[in-house]
Scaffold this motif. Structure first.
Motif, short mmCIF file in Angstrom:
data_model
loop_
_atom_site.label_atom_id
_atom_site.label_comp_id
_atom_site.label_asym_id
_atom_site.label_seq_id
_atom_site.Cartn_x
_atom_site.Cartn_y
_atom_site.Cartn_z
N SER A 96 -11.48 -0.58 4.04
CA SER A 96 -11.49 0.55 3.56
C SER A 96 -10.38 0.89 2.37
CB SER A 96 -11.23 1.60 4.47
OG SER A 96 -9.99 1.43 5.19
N HIS A 97 -9.98 -0.14 1.75
CA HIS A 97 -8.90 0.00 0.90
C HIS A 97 -8.81 -1.22 0.21
CE1 HIS A 97 -4.54 1.35 -0.39
NE2 HIS A 97 -5.01 0.44 -1.33
N THR A 98 -9.44 -1.36 -1.29
CA THR A 98 -9.36 -2.54 -1.96
C THR A 98 -9.36 -1.99 -3.60
OG1 THR A 98 -11.64 -3.14 -2.81
CG2 THR A 98 -10.98 -3.70 -0.69
N HIS A 99 -8.79 -2.84 -4.41
CA HIS A 99 -8.50 -2.51 -5.75
C HIS A 99 -9.45 -4.05 -6.54
CE1 HIS A 99 -4.85 0.14 -5.41
NE2 HIS A 99 -4.94 -0.44 -4.19
N THR A 100 -10.52 -3.95 -6.52
CA THR A 100 -11.18 -5.03 -6.80
C THR A 100 -11.53 -5.25 -8.16
OG1 THR A 100 -12.81 -3.77 -5.44
CG2 THR A 100 -12.88 -6.20 -5.31
N ALA A 165 -14.01 0.39 -3.10
CA ALA A 165 -13.47 -0.42 -4.25
C ALA A 165 -13.06 0.63 -5.00
CB ALA A 165 -14.64 -1.21 -4.70
N LYS A 166 -11.74 0.38 -5.76
CA LYS A 166 -11.05 1.43 -6.48
C LYS A 166 -11.18 0.79 -7.95
CE LYS A 166 -7.56 1.89 -2.77
NZ LYS A 166 -8.01 3.22 -2.21
N SER A 167 -11.17 1.90 -8.86
CA SER A 167 -10.88 1.62 -10.18
C SER A 167 -9.36 1.50 -10.30
CB SER A 167 -11.29 2.55 -11.06
OG SER A 167 -10.72 4.02 -11.13
N ALA A 266 -4.87 8.95 -0.49
CA ALA A 266 -3.97 8.53 -1.47
C ALA A 266 -3.03 7.39 -0.91
CB ALA A 266 -2.74 9.74 -1.27
N HIS A 267 -2.31 6.64 -1.92
CA HIS A 267 -1.38 5.72 -1.75
C HIS A 267 0.06 6.62 -1.34
CE1 HIS A 267 -4.05 3.05 -3.65
NE2 HIS A 267 -3.23 1.87 -3.12
N ILE A 268 0.57 6.43 -0.04
CA ILE A 268 1.86 7.26 0.12
C ILE A 268 2.69 6.76 1.24
CG2 ILE A 268 0.94 8.52 2.00
CD1 ILE A 268 2.03 10.99 -0.25
N ASP A 288 -2.63 6.18 2.91
CA ASP A 288 -2.60 4.83 3.12
C ASP A 288 -1.20 4.04 2.63
OD1 ASP A 288 -5.03 5.70 3.06
OD2 ASP A 288 -5.97 3.89 1.90
N HIS A 289 -0.87 3.21 3.39
CA HIS A 289 0.30 2.52 3.53
C HIS A 289 1.13 3.03 4.39
CE1 HIS A 289 0.09 -0.35 -0.14
NE2 HIS A 289 -0.50 0.79 -0.70
N LEU A 290 2.09 4.19 4.30
CA LEU A 290 2.80 5.08 5.21
C LEU A 290 3.91 4.17 5.77
CD1 LEU A 290 0.00 7.01 6.99
CD2 LEU A 290 1.85 7.87 5.50
N THR A 340 -7.51 -4.70 3.59
CA THR A 340 -6.57 -5.83 2.89
C THR A 340 -5.77 -5.12 1.75
OG1 THR A 340 -8.66 -5.72 1.34
CG2 THR A 340 -8.77 -7.21 3.49
N ASP A 341 -6.22 -4.11 1.11
CA ASP A 341 -5.61 -3.65 -0.10
C ASP A 341 -5.39 -4.65 -1.13
OD1 ASP A 341 -3.89 -2.01 -1.87
OD2 ASP A 341 -2.20 -2.51 -0.95
N PHE A 342 -6.60 -5.32 -1.29
CA PHE A 342 -6.95 -6.63 -2.08
C PHE A 342 -6.46 -6.18 -3.48
CE2 PHE A 342 -9.87 -8.68 -4.96
CZ PHE A 342 -9.58 -10.22 -5.05
FE FE Z 1 -3.57 -0.14 -2.82
#
Ligand code: FE
Ligand code: NIG
Length: 434
Positions: A96-100, A165-167, A266-268, A288-290, A340-342
């Motif tokens: 649920s969190h990737t930067h592809t 997948a994030k831009s 959010a990335h926080i 996300d992160h925390l 993964t936060d790929f």
């Molecule tokens: Fe990320």
């Protein structure tokens, strides 16, 4: 190509019976995120079987129970059967969190960090996220799509069937929209499910470094409206952190996203603590992160529907002193997901099994909790828990097959890939298991 074959097969897919699974991890418990003790109940069935028709799960039980199924008896001749003895079956992973969408690894950053520089020092010196911008701006949409599809396929080889997948490396209106179109193009070739997110607010790009509010205005007034109009993204994400965007800027972006009916994530708390209260009023679907989160905020999160998505791959790769306080979050009743936060800077890892291993060894999550976090809770963090994340009647038939005897081995054999195939929307994708 594997992915294309699956797309074609889908329309003509025969009903499918998976039977004789050494362990079937159903993760049953409905269409909601699991919390506390419920995260440790994986709904295990030994000698398990799943019946699939029209891409959906129609029956789940032991092999004996399903062999008695009236519909199956009647339709036996047209049902494809797969013997799953010696295999562990789980719901396909939801990453649920990737930067592809990026073009190149960041090997100079990698070497600098090994030599002692921190992630933030590298970013301040012009490396970091900003050093991935030129590649994305210069690449054609089709080239970005090919790279993204390659990553999606590799993820699927590790058992992942749904991917956010994030831009976020274009950082101009044109390059962000191009990145989202590339995700859409790759998604059309991919057998699994892709959920696109606009991360135009990753960092202010160099041309706006001295006037970040102007960039925020462009995100709010151009990027978000265009992404919404083109139906190019389901979520809007912001990297809310020193060196990226302030809380106030994040709130402005969330207001614009809400106006355009886009959900928020959010990335926080990756590098420093940010109080969550002013963000919680936007009802983010996931934070996300925390790594840094205060006790009062943990209590607030536990009372909310917000999923806390932890990404231990970033801690591993950046060799941080501490990981996110998973134990504290789970014990307080927060819905915790794993991803993964790929990405090329902090987590060039696309394996969910490795994320599980890190969750167990570094964050002291049990293998069962790690599985719940990476299936049903990942689905909840994408607002997809009604379709994905568990093997239950009515859900999409997305299942990962591992050549193992016990589900706990998925997190145990770290660095290996024991996934031997997936079933996606009812279609078996690996010739070895079909
Ligand atoms: Fe990320
Ligand atoms: O989730 N923190 C922001 N984004 C990524 C890192 C991106 C990069 O370094 O390229 C993350 O860790």
């Amino acid at each position: 190509m594997k992915a294309k074959k699956a797309k074609k097969a889908q329309s003509t897919a025969a009903p499918l019976l998976l039977y004789g699974a050494t362990q079937l991890v159903t993760m049953r418990g409905g269409n909601v995120a699991r919390r506390s003790a419920a995260m440790r109940d994986v709904g295990l069935i030994e000698d398990g079987a799943v019946l699939i028709s029209g891409g959906k799960i129609v029956a789940v039980g032991t092999t004996d129970e399903l062999h008695k199924d009236a519909w199956l008896k009647q339709n036996k001749r047209r049902v494809e059967e797969i013997d799953c003895s010696g295999l562990v079956l789980i719901p396909g992973f939801v990453d649920s969190h990737t930067h592809t969408v990026f073009t190149a690894p960041r090997l100079i950053d990698f070497e600098k960090r090994i030599a002692g520089a921190s992630y933030e020092e590298i970013a301040e010196a012009g490396g970091g996220i900003r050093s991935s911008i030129a590649g994305v701006r210069g690449a054609p949409e089709s080239g970005l799509a090919a790279l993204a599809l390659d990553a999606f396929d590799r993820m699927m080889e590790h058992g992942t069937t749904t991917i956010e997948a994030k831009s976020g490396y274009g950082l101009s209106v044109d390059a962000e929209l191009k990145s989202l179109r590339a995700i859409k193009l790759a998604a059309s070739e991919f057998a699994g499910t892709i959920v696109p997110t606009l991360l135009g607010a990753h960092v202010p790009p160099p041309e706006f470094r001295e006037r970040p509010d102007e960039y925020v205005k462009i995100i709010c007034e151009e990027m978000i409206p265009k992404a919404a109009r083109g139906k190019l993204a389901r979520f809007v994400d912001v990297f809310c952190e020193r060196g990226a965007f302030t809380l106030k800027q994040t709130e402005r972006i969330f207001e614009a996203a809400t106006e355009h009916k886009m959900r928020i994530r959010a990335h926080i708390g990756q590098l420093s603590e940010t109080k969550l209260a002013s963000l919680l009023r936007f009802q983010p679907v996931s934070l996300d992160h925390l790594d840094f989160v205060g006790d009062a905020d943990v209590r607030q999160l536990a009372k909310s529907e917000v999923v806390a998505t932890l990404v231990p791959g970033a801690n591993y790769f950046l060799a941080t002193e501490a990981y996110a306080p998973a134990r504290k979050l789970i014990d307080a009743g927060v819905a915790v997901a794993l991803a993964t936060d790929f990405n090329p800077g902090s987590s060039p890892m696309l394996s969910m099994p490795f994320a599980l291993s890190l969750a167990c060894t570094q964050m002291k999550m049990s293998p069962a909790e790690a599985l719940a976090a990476s299936t049903i809770n990942g689905a909840a963090s994408l607002a997809l828990a009604d379709r994905k994340g568990s093997i239950e009647v009515g859900k999409d038939a997305d299942i990962a097959l591992f050549e193992l005897d016990d589900y706990r081995e998925i997190a145990y054999w770290f660095g290996d890939n024991r996934c031997v195939g997936v079933v996606v929307n009812g279609v078996p994708l690996d010739d070895d298991v079909a």
